[in-house]
Scaffold this motif. Structure first.
Motif, PDB file in Angstrom:
ATOM      1  N   ILE A  33     -16.325  76.193  48.604  1.00 52.87           N
ATOM      2  CA  ILE A  33     -15.526  75.533  49.628  1.00 52.87           C
ATOM      3  C   ILE A  33     -16.460  74.616  50.405  1.00 52.87           C
ATOM      4  CG2 ILE A  33     -14.046  75.841  51.636  1.00 52.87           C
ATOM      5  CD1 ILE A  33     -13.803  78.838  50.734  1.00 52.87           C
ATOM      6  N   ALA A  34     -16.127  73.341  50.459  1.00 55.43           N
ATOM      7  CA  ALA A  34     -16.939  72.372  51.203  1.00 55.43           C
ATOM      8  C   ALA A  34     -16.092  71.752  52.301  1.00 55.43           C
ATOM      9  CB  ALA A  34     -17.464  71.283  50.276  1.00 55.43           C
ATOM     10  N   THR A  35     -16.609  71.796  53.532  1.00 55.04           N
ATOM     11  CA  THR A  35     -15.928  71.193  54.667  1.00 55.04           C
ATOM     12  C   THR A  35     -16.873  70.207  55.328  1.00 55.04           C
ATOM     13  OG1 THR A  35     -14.621  73.188  55.061  1.00 55.04           O
ATOM     14  CG2 THR A  35     -14.815  71.629  56.895  1.00 55.04           C
ATOM     15  N   LEU A  36     -16.398  68.988  55.520  1.00 52.99           N
ATOM     16  CA  LEU A  36     -17.161  67.957  56.210  1.00 52.99           C
ATOM     17  C   LEU A  36     -16.473  67.711  57.540  1.00 52.99           C
ATOM     18  CD1 LEU A  36     -19.639  66.154  55.674  1.00 52.99           C
ATOM     19  CD2 LEU A  36     -18.045  64.360  54.979  1.00 52.99           C
ATOM     20  N   ASP A  37     -17.183  67.943  58.636  1.00 51.89           N
ATOM     21  CA  ASP A  37     -16.634  67.832  59.988  1.00 51.89           C
ATOM     22  C   ASP A  37     -17.331  66.699  60.723  1.00 51.89           C
ATOM     23  OD1 ASP A  37     -15.297  68.340  62.355  1.00 51.89           O
ATOM     24  OD2 ASP A  37     -16.598  69.994  62.919  1.00 51.89           O
ATOM     25  N   HIS A  38     -16.535  65.874  61.393  1.00 53.94           N
ATOM     26  CA  HIS A  38     -17.065  64.737  62.152  1.00 53.94           C
ATOM     27  C   HIS A  38     -16.725  64.941  63.627  1.00 53.94           C
ATOM     28  CE1 HIS A  38     -16.924  62.828  58.186  1.00 53.94           C
ATOM     29  NE2 HIS A  38     -15.699  63.267  58.121  1.00 53.94           N
ATOM     30  N   SER A  39     -17.710  65.135  64.430  1.00 52.83           N
ATOM     31  CA  SER A  39     -17.476  65.238  65.877  1.00 52.83           C
ATOM     32  C   SER A  39     -18.706  64.681  66.585  1.00 52.83           C
ATOM     33  CB  SER A  39     -17.172  66.678  66.278  1.00 52.83           C
ATOM     34  OG  SER A  39     -18.067  67.575  65.675  1.00 52.83           O
ATOM     35  N   GLY A  40     -18.884  63.362  66.484  1.00 54.61           N
ATOM     36  CA  GLY A  40     -20.060  62.712  67.036  1.00 54.61           C
ATOM     37  C   GLY A  40     -21.208  62.709  66.054  1.00 54.61           C
ATOM     38  N   MET A  41     -21.367  63.802  65.382  1.00 56.35           N
ATOM     39  CA  MET A  41     -22.348  63.946  64.305  1.00 56.35           C
ATOM     40  C   MET A  41     -21.563  64.388  63.071  1.00 56.35           C
ATOM     41  SD  MET A  41     -24.080  67.567  65.465  1.00 56.35           S
ATOM     42  CE  MET A  41     -24.989  67.837  63.991  1.00 56.35           C
ATOM     43  N   THR A  42     -22.240  64.672  61.983  1.00 50.91           N
ATOM     44  CA  THR A  42     -21.555  65.142  60.787  1.00 50.91           C
ATOM     45  C   THR A  42     -22.145  66.487  60.378  1.00 50.91           C
ATOM     46  OG1 THR A  42     -21.216  62.862  60.066  1.00 50.91           O
ATOM     47  CG2 THR A  42     -20.937  64.567  58.416  1.00 50.91           C
ATOM     48  N   MET A  43     -21.261  67.446  60.097  1.00 52.99           N
ATOM     49  CA  MET A  43     -21.711  68.759  59.634  1.00 52.99           C
ATOM     50  C   MET A  43     -20.989  69.112  58.339  1.00 52.99           C
ATOM     51  SD  MET A  43     -21.808  72.515  61.376  1.00 52.99           S
ATOM     52  CE  MET A  43     -23.215  72.080  62.367  1.00 52.99           C
ATOM     53  N   LEU A  44     -21.765  69.563  57.373  1.00 48.03           N
ATOM     54  CA  LEU A  44     -21.246  70.044  56.098  1.00 48.03           C
ATOM     55  C   LEU A  44     -21.444  71.548  56.050  1.00 48.03           C
ATOM     56  CD1 LEU A  44     -20.303  69.600  53.093  1.00 48.03           C
ATOM     57  CD2 LEU A  44     -22.755  69.401  52.548  1.00 48.03           C
ATOM     58  N   SER A  45     -20.387  72.271  55.741  1.00 49.05           N
ATOM     59  CA  SER A  45     -20.525  73.699  55.456  1.00 49.05           C
ATOM     60  C   SER A  45     -20.038  73.933  54.042  1.00 49.05           C
ATOM     61  CB  SER A  45     -19.748  74.559  56.461  1.00 49.05           C
ATOM     62  OG  SER A  45     -18.370  74.323  56.356  1.00 49.05           O
TER      63      SER A  45
END
Length: 110
Positions: free
Chosen positions: A33-45
């Motif tokens: 499962i890959a989640t890319l989150d954008h909230s000022g920066m970018t985080m991949l889990s």
């Protein structure tokens, strides 16, 4: 927030990828499962739902049609563990490729 994708690894490449939706929001056995989150920066889990440990390659994609610029990532541990990567800038997508099994316990970032 971001997008979540489910996929399995076949011949070192993501296969059977599907976007999480309200009616399909859980992984099947053996999927990542890959989640890319954008909230000022970018985080991949990335949650690795396999028993295998993987090294892989990631490319930051900044615009449509762009193949991406390689970025550093760390080994994905098996057994349902979650790995996190983050970057100070926001970007729209990341391309994950070239998954290679490595021996359990052989963690490295490159």
């Amino acid at each position: 927030m971001g997008e979540t994708w489910f996929f399995h690894v076949e011949n070192g490449q993501p296969a059977g990828a599907r976007l999480a939706t309200g009616s399909d929001d859980s992984a099947r056995p053996g999927e990542l499962i890959a989640t890319l989150d954008h909230s000022g920066m970018t985080m991949l889990s990335v949650t690795n739902g396999t028993p295998n440990w993987y090294d892989y390659t990631a490319f930051i994609v900044t615009k449509p049609g762009h193949k991406g610029n390689r970025t550093s990532v760390c080994t994905l541990m098996g057994g349902g563990r979650v790995a996190f990567e983050s970057w100070p800038e926001s970007f729209p997508a990341i391309r994950l490729t070239d998954f290679r099994e490595v021996p359990a316990g052989q963690m490295r970032c490159r």
